[in-house]
Structures are given as structure tokens and as C-alpha cells.
Design a protein around this motif. Structure first.
Motif, PDB file in Angstrom:
ATOM      1  N   PHE A   1       0.836  -1.203   0.000  1.00  0.00           N
ATOM      2  CA  PHE A   1       0.000   0.000   0.000  1.00  0.00           C
ATOM      3  C   PHE A   1       0.870   1.253   0.000  1.00  0.00           C
ATOM      4  CE2 PHE A   1      -1.937   3.438   2.478  1.00  0.00           C
ATOM      5  CZ  PHE A   1      -2.989   3.762   1.628  1.00  0.00           C
ATOM      6  N   TRP A   2       1.892   1.278   0.861  1.00  0.00           N
ATOM      7  CA  TRP A   2       2.744   2.465   0.946  1.00  0.00           C
ATOM      8  C   TRP A   2       3.597   2.649  -0.314  1.00  0.00           C
ATOM      9  CZ3 TRP A   2       1.320   6.301   3.560  1.00  0.00           C
ATOM     10  CH2 TRP A   2       0.612   6.125   4.733  1.00  0.00           C
ATOM     11  N   VAL A   3       3.992   1.561  -0.952  1.00  0.00           N
ATOM     12  CA  VAL A   3       4.699   1.670  -2.234  1.00  0.00           C
ATOM     13  C   VAL A   3       3.743   2.262  -3.281  1.00  0.00           C
ATOM     14  CG1 VAL A   3       5.781   0.362  -4.119  1.00  0.00           C
ATOM     15  CG2 VAL A   3       6.356  -0.159  -1.741  1.00  0.00           C
ATOM     16  N   PHE A   4       2.490   1.811  -3.279  1.00  0.00           N
ATOM     17  CA  PHE A   4       1.461   2.340  -4.173  1.00  0.00           C
ATOM     18  C   PHE A   4       1.308   3.855  -3.955  1.00  0.00           C
ATOM     19  CE2 PHE A   4      -2.815   3.244  -5.629  1.00  0.00           C
ATOM     20  CZ  PHE A   4      -3.021   2.381  -6.702  1.00  0.00           C
ATOM     21  N   VAL A   5       1.216   4.261  -2.690  1.00  0.00           N
ATOM     22  CA  VAL A   5       1.088   5.683  -2.348  1.00  0.00           C
ATOM     23  C   VAL A   5       2.331   6.443  -2.803  1.00  0.00           C
ATOM     24  CG1 VAL A   5       0.991   7.330  -0.424  1.00  0.00           C
ATOM     25  CG2 VAL A   5      -0.503   5.319  -0.428  1.00  0.00           C
ATOM     26  N   LEU A   6       3.515   5.899  -2.536  1.00  0.00           N
ATOM     27  CA  LEU A   6       4.762   6.571  -2.909  1.00  0.00           C
ATOM     28  C   LEU A   6       4.851   6.780  -4.421  1.00  0.00           C
ATOM     29  CD1 LEU A   6       7.510   7.715  -2.036  1.00  0.00           C
ATOM     30  CD2 LEU A   6       8.440   5.410  -2.297  1.00  0.00           C
ATOM     31  N   ILE A   7       4.528   5.750  -5.194  1.00  0.00           N
ATOM     32  CA  ILE A   7       4.543   5.884  -6.650  1.00  0.00           C
ATOM     33  C   ILE A   7       3.560   6.975  -7.084  1.00  0.00           C
ATOM     34  CG2 ILE A   7       3.952   4.728  -8.831  1.00  0.00           C
ATOM     35  CD1 ILE A   7       4.968   2.097  -7.477  1.00  0.00           C
ATOM     36  N   SER A   8       2.374   6.972  -6.501  1.00  0.00           N
ATOM     37  CA  SER A   8       1.352   7.968  -6.857  1.00  0.00           C
ATOM     38  C   SER A   8       1.794   9.387  -6.505  1.00  0.00           C
ATOM     39  CB  SER A   8       0.035   7.644  -6.148  1.00  0.00           C
ATOM     40  OG  SER A   8      -0.445   6.389  -6.549  1.00  0.00           O
ATOM     41  N   VAL A   9       2.401   9.554  -5.345  1.00  0.00           N
ATOM     42  CA  VAL A   9       2.855  10.888  -4.926  1.00  0.00           C
ATOM     43  C   VAL A   9       4.012  11.368  -5.798  1.00  0.00           C
ATOM     44  CG1 VAL A   9       3.950  12.158  -3.022  1.00  0.00           C
ATOM     45  CG2 VAL A   9       1.962  10.702  -2.582  1.00  0.00           C
ATOM     46  N   ILE A  10       4.922  10.469  -6.154  1.00  0.00           N
ATOM     47  CA  ILE A  10       6.030  10.835  -7.050  1.00  0.00           C
ATOM     48  C   ILE A  10       5.486  11.276  -8.406  1.00  0.00           C
ATOM     49  CG2 ILE A  10       7.974   9.900  -8.380  1.00  0.00           C
ATOM     50  CD1 ILE A  10       8.662   8.236  -5.845  1.00  0.00           C
ATOM     51  N   VAL A  11       4.518  10.526  -8.931  1.00  0.00           N
ATOM     52  CA  VAL A  11       3.912  10.896 -10.216  1.00  0.00           C
ATOM     53  C   VAL A  11       3.193  12.233 -10.089  1.00  0.00           C
ATOM     54  CG1 VAL A  11       2.133  10.262 -11.896  1.00  0.00           C
ATOM     55  CG2 VAL A  11       3.781   8.564 -11.135  1.00  0.00           C
TER      56      VAL A  11
END
Length: 173
Positions: free
Chosen positions: A102-112
């Protein structure tokens, strides 16, 4: 011994994704992303309309709050639908369901998201407005310019690709 290697080879063949499965996965990814984007926009615009107007200089705090809430709700929706609907073909049924995922998903989304904001600023404000002196409005009631629209479309397309590849590599293998 030989029987185990044959079983392992068969298992590996069955876990590989076919082109047809990949096509449908990308189609589901686009549908879920489109729905999440729609939810983000609707919530952001509704909140922007009902929140009291708070400004810090020329920066709209209420607009930032509205956009943040819309992004956050759409992120949770996108994650939930990605786990149950988009990435059906994965090696392990539990992939994507851990706190780490979940946190990797969030991190990818925030970076994008950060990339998109920077890209829009650079293309619209620097290229279109400052260098080309072209800030022609498309829709005056929304203060929407051609530079912003072009930058947003390009940033969104790049973001789609980065989101899909990042999630596929780091979460839904």
C-alpha cells in the motif's frame, strides 16, 4: 528429480502473462484510473465550491485542501480497485495486499503527482507564458489556458505510463 523440474516449468509457463491478459489488464488499469480521476475532479471541484476561500498571498489554501482531499480519496479508490480488479494475473494472490505494498502504491502515486505538478509548471508557466507569451484562454470562467491544458494532457499520459510500470514492477509482479 526430473518430475519436479517438469512441474516447475509447467508452473512457470502458467504464471507468465499472455499478450491478451496484458491487454485486458492495461484496459482495466485505464478504466480504474479514469474512474479515480473522475472522483478526484468531482470531489475537488465540489469542495472548492463549498469551502470558505482562504488565501495566503496569491496561493489558494482552500483550493489546495480541496485538491488534496480529492487526490487522497481517489488514491484509496484506485488502490482498492487495483488490488481486486486490475491486476488479476499475478504470481501470488496476496501481492498488493500488504501494508508495505500500500505504501509503495502511495509513494509511486505521490512521485507521479509531484512530477505532474512540476511538469505543468515548467511547460505552462515557463514555456507558454514566459517564453512564448501565449496564455490564451480556452474557457474564461475556469481561467483555463491552452498551455495548462497541453501540459496537463502530456503530464497525465506520462503519469499513466509511470504509474502502470511502477506498480507492475514494485507491487503486482
Amino acid at each position: 528429480m526430473e518430475e519436479n523440474s517438469v512441474l516447475n516449468e509447467k508452473k512457470e509457463v502458467t504464471t507468465k502473462q499472455t499478450k491478451k491478459q496484458l491487454f485486458y489488464e492495461i484496459l482495466r488499469f485505464l478504466l480504474v484510473g479514469g474512474l479515480a480521476t473522475l472522483v478526484d475532479f468531482v470531489i475537488s471541484y465540489l469542495l472548492e465550491g463549498i469551502l470558505p476561500k482562504w488565501n495566503l498571498g496569491s496561493w489558494s489554501i482552500s483550493g489546495a485542501v480541496a485538491a488534496s482531499v480529492g487526490f487522497t480519496i481517489s488514491l484509496f479508490l484506485n488502490y482498492f480497485l487495483s488490488v481486486i480488479f486490475v491486476y488479476k494475473h499475478k504470481k501470488d494472490e496476496n501481492e498488493g495486499k500488504s501494508i508495505r505494498d500500500f505504501w509503495v502504491f502511495v509513494l509511486i502515486s505521490v512521485i507521479v503527482l509531484a512530477f505532474q505538478l512540476l511538469f505543468i509548471f515548467l511547460v505552462n508557466d515557463i514555456v507558454f507564458v514566459k517564453l512564448l507569451s501565449w496564455d490564451t484562454l480556452i474557457i474564461s470562467s475556469f481561467n483555463l489556458t491552452w498551455g495548462y491544458a497541453i501540459a496537463k494532457i502530456i503530464a497525465t499520459l506520462i503519469g499513466l505510463v509511470v504509474n502502470y510500470i511502477g506498480r507492475k514492477i514494485f507491487i503486482f509482479k
